[in-house]
Design an enzyme around this catalytic site. Structure first.
Site, PDB file in Angstrom:
ATOM      1  N   HIS A   1     -50.248  10.926  -4.020  1.00  0.00           N
ATOM      2  CA  HIS A   1     -51.142  10.249  -3.067  1.00  0.00           C
ATOM      3  C   HIS A   1     -50.423   9.852  -1.774  1.00  0.00           C
ATOM      4  O   HIS A   1     -51.066   9.479  -0.795  1.00  0.00           O
ATOM      5  CB  HIS A   1     -51.814   9.029  -3.710  1.00  0.00           C
ATOM      6  CG  HIS A   1     -50.914   7.869  -3.974  1.00  0.00           C
ATOM      7  ND1 HIS A   1     -50.401   7.572  -5.216  1.00  0.00           N
ATOM      8  CD2 HIS A   1     -50.433   6.908  -3.149  1.00  0.00           C
ATOM      9  CE1 HIS A   1     -49.670   6.488  -5.146  1.00  0.00           C
ATOM     10  NE2 HIS A   1     -49.662   6.068  -3.896  1.00  0.00           N
TER      11      HIS A   1
ATOM     12  N   ASP B   1     -49.981  12.444 -10.534  1.00  0.00           N
ATOM     13  CA  ASP B   1     -49.707  11.787  -9.252  1.00  0.00           C
ATOM     14  C   ASP B   1     -48.230  11.904  -8.870  1.00  0.00           C
ATOM     15  O   ASP B   1     -47.643  10.993  -8.287  1.00  0.00           O
ATOM     16  CB  ASP B   1     -50.121  10.310  -9.276  1.00  0.00           C
ATOM     17  CG  ASP B   1     -50.263   9.743  -7.861  1.00  0.00           C
ATOM     18  OD1 ASP B   1     -50.355  10.540  -6.912  1.00  0.00           O
ATOM     19  OD2 ASP B   1     -50.265   8.504  -7.709  1.00  0.00           O
TER      20      ASP B   1
ATOM     21  N   LEU C   1     -53.377  22.118 -27.218  1.00  0.00           N
ATOM     22  CA  LEU C   1     -53.592  22.141 -28.657  1.00  0.00           C
ATOM     23  C   LEU C   1     -55.002  22.605 -28.997  1.00  0.00           C
ATOM     24  O   LEU C   1     -55.197  23.443 -29.864  1.00  0.00           O
ATOM     25  CB  LEU C   1     -53.326  20.756 -29.239  1.00  0.00           C
ATOM     26  CG  LEU C   1     -53.252  20.611 -30.758  1.00  0.00           C
ATOM     27  CD1 LEU C   1     -52.221  21.551 -31.348  1.00  0.00           C
ATOM     28  CD2 LEU C   1     -52.936  19.157 -31.138  1.00  0.00           C
ATOM     29  N   GLY C   2     -56.013  22.056 -28.309  1.00  0.00           N
ATOM     30  CA  GLY C   2     -57.397  22.454 -28.550  1.00  0.00           C
ATOM     31  C   GLY C   2     -58.120  21.543 -29.516  1.00  0.00           C
ATOM     32  O   GLY C   2     -58.846  22.014 -30.400  1.00  0.00           O
ATOM     33  N   VAL C   3     -57.940  20.230 -29.351  1.00  0.00           N
ATOM     34  CA  VAL C   3     -58.599  19.254 -30.222  1.00  0.00           C
ATOM     35  C   VAL C   3     -59.136  18.099 -29.393  1.00  0.00           C
ATOM     36  O   VAL C   3     -58.731  17.888 -28.248  1.00  0.00           O
ATOM     37  CB  VAL C   3     -57.616  18.682 -31.273  1.00  0.00           C
ATOM     38  CG1 VAL C   3     -57.141  19.760 -32.222  1.00  0.00           C
ATOM     39  CG2 VAL C   3     -56.430  17.996 -30.594  1.00  0.00           C
TER      40      VAL C   3
ATOM     41  N   GLY D   1     -46.662   0.715   0.130  1.00  0.00           N
ATOM     42  CA  GLY D   1     -45.476   1.303   0.733  1.00  0.00           C
ATOM     43  C   GLY D   1     -44.380   1.560  -0.290  1.00  0.00           C
ATOM     44  O   GLY D   1     -43.481   2.361  -0.070  1.00  0.00           O
ATOM     45  N   ASN D   2     -44.453   0.854  -1.450  1.00  0.00           N
ATOM     46  CA  ASN D   2     -43.516   1.099  -2.537  1.00  0.00           C
ATOM     47  C   ASN D   2     -43.827   2.391  -3.285  1.00  0.00           C
ATOM     48  O   ASN D   2     -42.989   2.911  -4.021  1.00  0.00           O
ATOM     49  CB  ASN D   2     -43.541  -0.049  -3.557  1.00  0.00           C
ATOM     50  CG  ASN D   2     -42.502  -1.117  -3.267  1.00  0.00           C
ATOM     51  OD1 ASN D   2     -42.837  -2.271  -3.072  1.00  0.00           O
ATOM     52  ND2 ASN D   2     -41.234  -0.729  -3.249  1.00  0.00           N
ATOM     53  N   SER D   3     -45.055   2.888  -3.145  1.00  0.00           N
ATOM     54  CA  SER D   3     -45.474   4.075  -3.885  1.00  0.00           C
ATOM     55  C   SER D   3     -44.500   5.230  -3.666  1.00  0.00           C
ATOM     56  O   SER D   3     -44.174   5.572  -2.526  1.00  0.00           O
ATOM     57  CB  SER D   3     -46.877   4.505  -3.443  1.00  0.00           C
ATOM     58  OG  SER D   3     -47.834   3.599  -3.900  1.00  0.00           O
TER      59      SER D   3
END
Length: 521
Positions: A160, A190, A319-321, A262-264
């Site tokens: 972001h 992210d 996996l498909g579950v 701003g820490n992101s």
């Protein structure tokens, strides 16, 4: 012979004999004669600090200082400058003749949506003026932080911070600026990687093991909050494996180290100076730090960055579950301890799960040597499985431990199908549960996106009933009762009648997926 003193003379003599004091105004006034015995006021003495305590505090202070000195050269500011070449006459902005509000200062941070509709830079009492068409750039400027993980020119940050196009600028602590040559992103976690032409003078941070961190461990957050460069805050790990609903893949580290706009993208590090997380979001009502911050664990961020650097995209296994956590009520029905694994609520055909022999109701407790207790842990363990590699899956089925084999396959781009609400007619009322069911006809199944599904569909739920308290809603399809498949209303009624312990375990499917529900009968 001395004459007795008059009352006036006695008063005058007493005043002359009294000690003098200085008032606040500087005038001399007589103090009234004491009418009681004066006592000495005890003098408070400072507590004696033990040298051991001082030594521990100083050692912790030295640790914070060493971490800051060691890691800050690796921390960078990132600016996403908008591309001014793209223009649109449809963009509406305040008219020049009225008070212009400044751009949202939280653009490019987790707080952008929180402040999207507010006006900035206006004087009190003023309201925005009318809007008129005006040419405007395509993207908005964003600012955040990042950490150098390779001096050749690789920065790890948040998606972001750099999304939306434009020119990405990396600013190092020594004041140099670099223009990004490539930006690679993974919105599902992210996480983003920014490439630029670096040199040997740059300092790369060391990536640590986030799985080794425990609740209560000291951590330090570094970044550029509110545009203030080279800022350091300290706290502890407050919790692990947090899912807060802001990305598709979540396993956040929660911390009370101050994280602000701003820490992101900046690093969260341990006291050895190793990056154990990438600061991503905070929980806040007012936009500032409330002591609840979240960071992407370094093990996940590092895996994603390696995928982006080597493949340009993230290749995930699947996996498909459908799965859900094992809470206390489910644990009593499934014969396992609470939070001891993840229960399978649906196995999709022709998937690695089906090939491995997994079944609905299985509780997965260990996947590829990793103990899993939450759906997030299992999902991330599966997705990071090396393609083509065979792994062991430990499950509990009907109270017995069994071992299955899973071969990792690349997840299809479009996996899973959405379902729709179905229009159903009146059906059979189950007064004891407080719901009404109907046959799942082919037409209803098609409306729900369950062409090959069998079961009964819920048509009504009585307000305040056991079914309502359990979260059952019209349109859900019940496919199992107490681990037995039900194909029609008659089978459903039969299984409910057979129940004797006062609670019914239902397997239901809806547009949110499959899950087990315990209903008090």
């Amino acid at each position: 012979m001395n004459r007795p003193l008059s009352k006036r003379s006695k008063l005058r003599a007493a005043l002359l004999a009294a000690p003098l004091t200085v008032a606040a105004t500087g005038a001399l006034i007589a103090a009234a004669p004491a009418t009681h015995v004066k006592t000495e006021t005890p003098v408070a003495t400072a507590p004696v600090l033990r040298s051991e305590s001082i030594g521990v505090a100083n050692a912790l202070s030295d640790a914070f200082r060493d971490v800051a000195t060691h890691v800050l050269p690796s921390v960078v500011a990132i600016e996403n400058r908008p591309d001014m070449s793209w223009q649109s006459a449809k963009q509406l902005v305040p008219d020049r003749g009225h008070s212009l509000g400044q751009e949202n200062p939280f653009k490019g941070t987790p707080f952008e949506d929180m402040f999207r509709n507010q006006e900035f830079g206006q004087r009190g009492g003023q309201t925005p003026g009318p809007t008129t068409p005006r040419q405007a750039p395509r993207s908005q400027a964003g600012i955040g932080s990042g950490v150098i993980i390779d001096s050749a020119g690789i920065v790890l940050t948040n998606n972001h911070v750099v999304e939306g196009g434009g020119t990405v600028i990396i600013k190092t602590q020594d004041g140099r600026e670099f223009v990004a040559t490539e930006v690679l992103t993974d919105p599902q976690t992210d996480i983003a990687v920014v490439k630029f032409d670096g040199d040997s003078s740059l300092v790369a941070a060391k990536i640590g093991d986030s799985d080794a961190m425990e609740v209560g461990d000291w951590v330090v957050a570094l970044g550029q909050p509110f545009g203030l460069e080279s800022t350091v805050t300290a706290g502890i790990v407050s919790a692990k494996n947090r899912g807060i609903g802001i990305t598709d893949r979540e396993n956040f580290i929660q911390t009370d180290a101050a994280i602000n706009p701003g820490n992101s993208g900046g690093p969260l590090v341990n006291l050895r100076g190793e990056v154990i997380g990438i600061n991503t979001a905070i929980s806040s009502r007012g936009g500032g730090n409330n002591g609840v911050g979240f960071a992407v664990p370094s093990n996940l961020a590092h895996w994603v960055s390696d995928q982006l650097v080597h493949h340009g995209q993230v290749k995930r296994s699947y996996l498909g579950v459908s799965i859900q956590p094992v809470n206390y009520e489910l644990s009593t029905q499934l014969g396992v301890a609470p939070k001891s694994g993840v229960v399978v609520t649906n196995v999709f055909p022709k998937t690695p799960a089906a090939k491995s022999g997994l079944k609905t109701g299985d509780v997965i407790v260990n996947f590829g040597g990793i103990h899993v207790t939450t759906p997030q842990q299992l999902q991330l363990a599966v997705e990071r499985s090396p393609i083509g590699q065979t792994l062991t899956v430990d499950v509990v089925r009907d109270g017995k431990s069994i071992e299955l084999s899973y071969e990792a396959e690349v997840a299809p781009n479009q996996f899973g199908a959405s379902t729709k609400s179905a229009e159903t007619s009146d059906g059979v009322k189950m007064q004891s549960l407080g719901l009404e069911i109907s046959e799942l006809s082919a037409d209803v199944a098609k409306q729900l996106g369950m062409d090959s599904q069998t079961g009964v569909v819920i048509t009504r739920v009585q307000e305040g009933s056991a079914a309502a308290d359990s979260g059952l809603e019209p349109g859900m399809v019940i496919v199992q009762v107490n681990r037995h498949d039900v194909a029609n209303a008659h089978e459903f009624e039969k299984r409910i009648a057979e129940d004797t312990d006062g609670s019914v375990l239902l397997l239901v499917r809806s547009e949110q997926g499959s899950r087990f529900v315990v209903v008090r009968n």
